[in-house]
Design an enzyme around this catalytic site. Sequence first.
Site, mmCIF file in Angstrom:
data_model
loop_
_atom_site.group_PDB
_atom_site.id
_atom_site.type_symbol
_atom_site.label_atom_id
_atom_site.label_comp_id
_atom_site.label_asym_id
_atom_site.label_seq_id
_atom_site.Cartn_x
_atom_site.Cartn_y
_atom_site.Cartn_z
ATOM 1 N N GLY A 1 0.823 -1.192 -0.058
ATOM 2 C CA GLY A 1 0.087 -0.042 -0.130
ATOM 3 C C GLY A 1 0.939 1.173 -0.065
ATOM 4 N N PRO A 2 0.119 2.281 -0.156
ATOM 5 C CG PRO A 2 -1.297 4.005 -0.127
ATOM 6 C CD PRO A 2 -1.178 2.714 -0.040
ATOM 7 C CB ALA B 1 -1.702 2.457 3.815
ATOM 8 N N GLY B 2 -1.100 1.808 7.133
ATOM 9 C CA GLY B 2 -0.757 1.127 8.175
ATOM 10 C C GLY B 2 -0.400 -0.152 7.880
ATOM 11 C CE LYS B 3 3.627 0.344 3.367
ATOM 12 N NZ LYS B 3 2.957 1.605 3.391
ATOM 13 C CD GLU C 1 9.831 0.943 5.466
ATOM 14 O OE1 GLU C 1 9.815 1.165 4.404
ATOM 15 O OE2 GLU C 1 8.984 1.599 6.353
ATOM 16 C CD GLN D 1 9.800 -0.001 0.967
ATOM 17 O OE1 GLN D 1 8.947 -0.814 1.159
ATOM 18 N NE2 GLN D 1 9.719 0.891 1.540
ATOM 19 C CE1 TYR E 1 8.998 11.857 -7.535
ATOM 20 C CE2 TYR E 1 10.302 9.874 -7.035
ATOM 21 C CZ TYR E 1 10.190 11.169 -7.843
ATOM 22 O OH TYR E 1 11.049 11.369 -8.414
ATOM 23 C CB CYS F 1 -7.096 11.701 -0.192
ATOM 24 S SG CYS F 1 -6.427 13.188 -0.953
#
Length: 276
Positions: free
Chosen positions: A81-82, A85-87, A159, A161, A190, A215
Amino acid sequence: MKSLLNPKFSALSPKASPFALFSLPSSRFSFRSNPRRIPNRLLRLNPSPCSSNNFCCTIQNRSLQTEPSPPPSGEIHVIVGPMFAGKTTSLLRRIQSETTNGRNVAIIKSSKDTRYGLDSIVTHDGAELPCWALENLSSFKQKFGIDAYEKLDVIGIDEAQFFDDLYEFCLQAADHDGKTVIVAGLDGNYLRRSFGSVLDIIPLADSVTKLTARCEICGKRACFTLRKTQDKQIELIGGVDVYMPVCRQHYVSGQVAMEATRHVLESHKVECASHT
């Protein structure tokens, strides 16, 4: 969390070995009275004559050479998620649930993320758990300890990524080591392009959870991350000072506004340079 494995403490409870060795007594392989009960797959006829005693020994030897059952297969669960988002919150919730169920767990995060210190994983809401901060995942087993790794049930990765070897690590841990791996990370940067190897492990995953934020401009569901600054590097670690979650409409308009701002700033630099 007493059962959480981390660099500072370890509370592994002893567990029975998942593999049991079975030996069959020789009396069970006496087939003299009724040879028809021998399963066909155990029979192999030889053209040379042999005694019944030799035949029984052959059956026993083949039973002893039976390969042990393979280790239980693991699982891979991916949370994407972005930003905001609560990941990480979702990851910690899963880890705490696994700990409550008596499973041994460890959490890994990238050593690149130093926002809240190196030895802990912290959510934007302030929840915190100790973790292992590593440059790459391939070093985890050695640094954690081979024996301790064998006793692990669950591995959490935050994290994700930032790990280039994410695919190889998850494949080995789940398919061959029988671990449950819970991965949390950004699915896009982004620019809304694939970030790191997170999307590469989707084909390996047992489940994929796509979270959304709210948002910051209109309050609608936000699926994208908008960078507020003029920096163009892909890996730019930051919080609310650098990023904000936005919906599709405000991502597009925000990108247009950011691009217009860049042009204004660049033209201003050119004018200043011409007057000097």
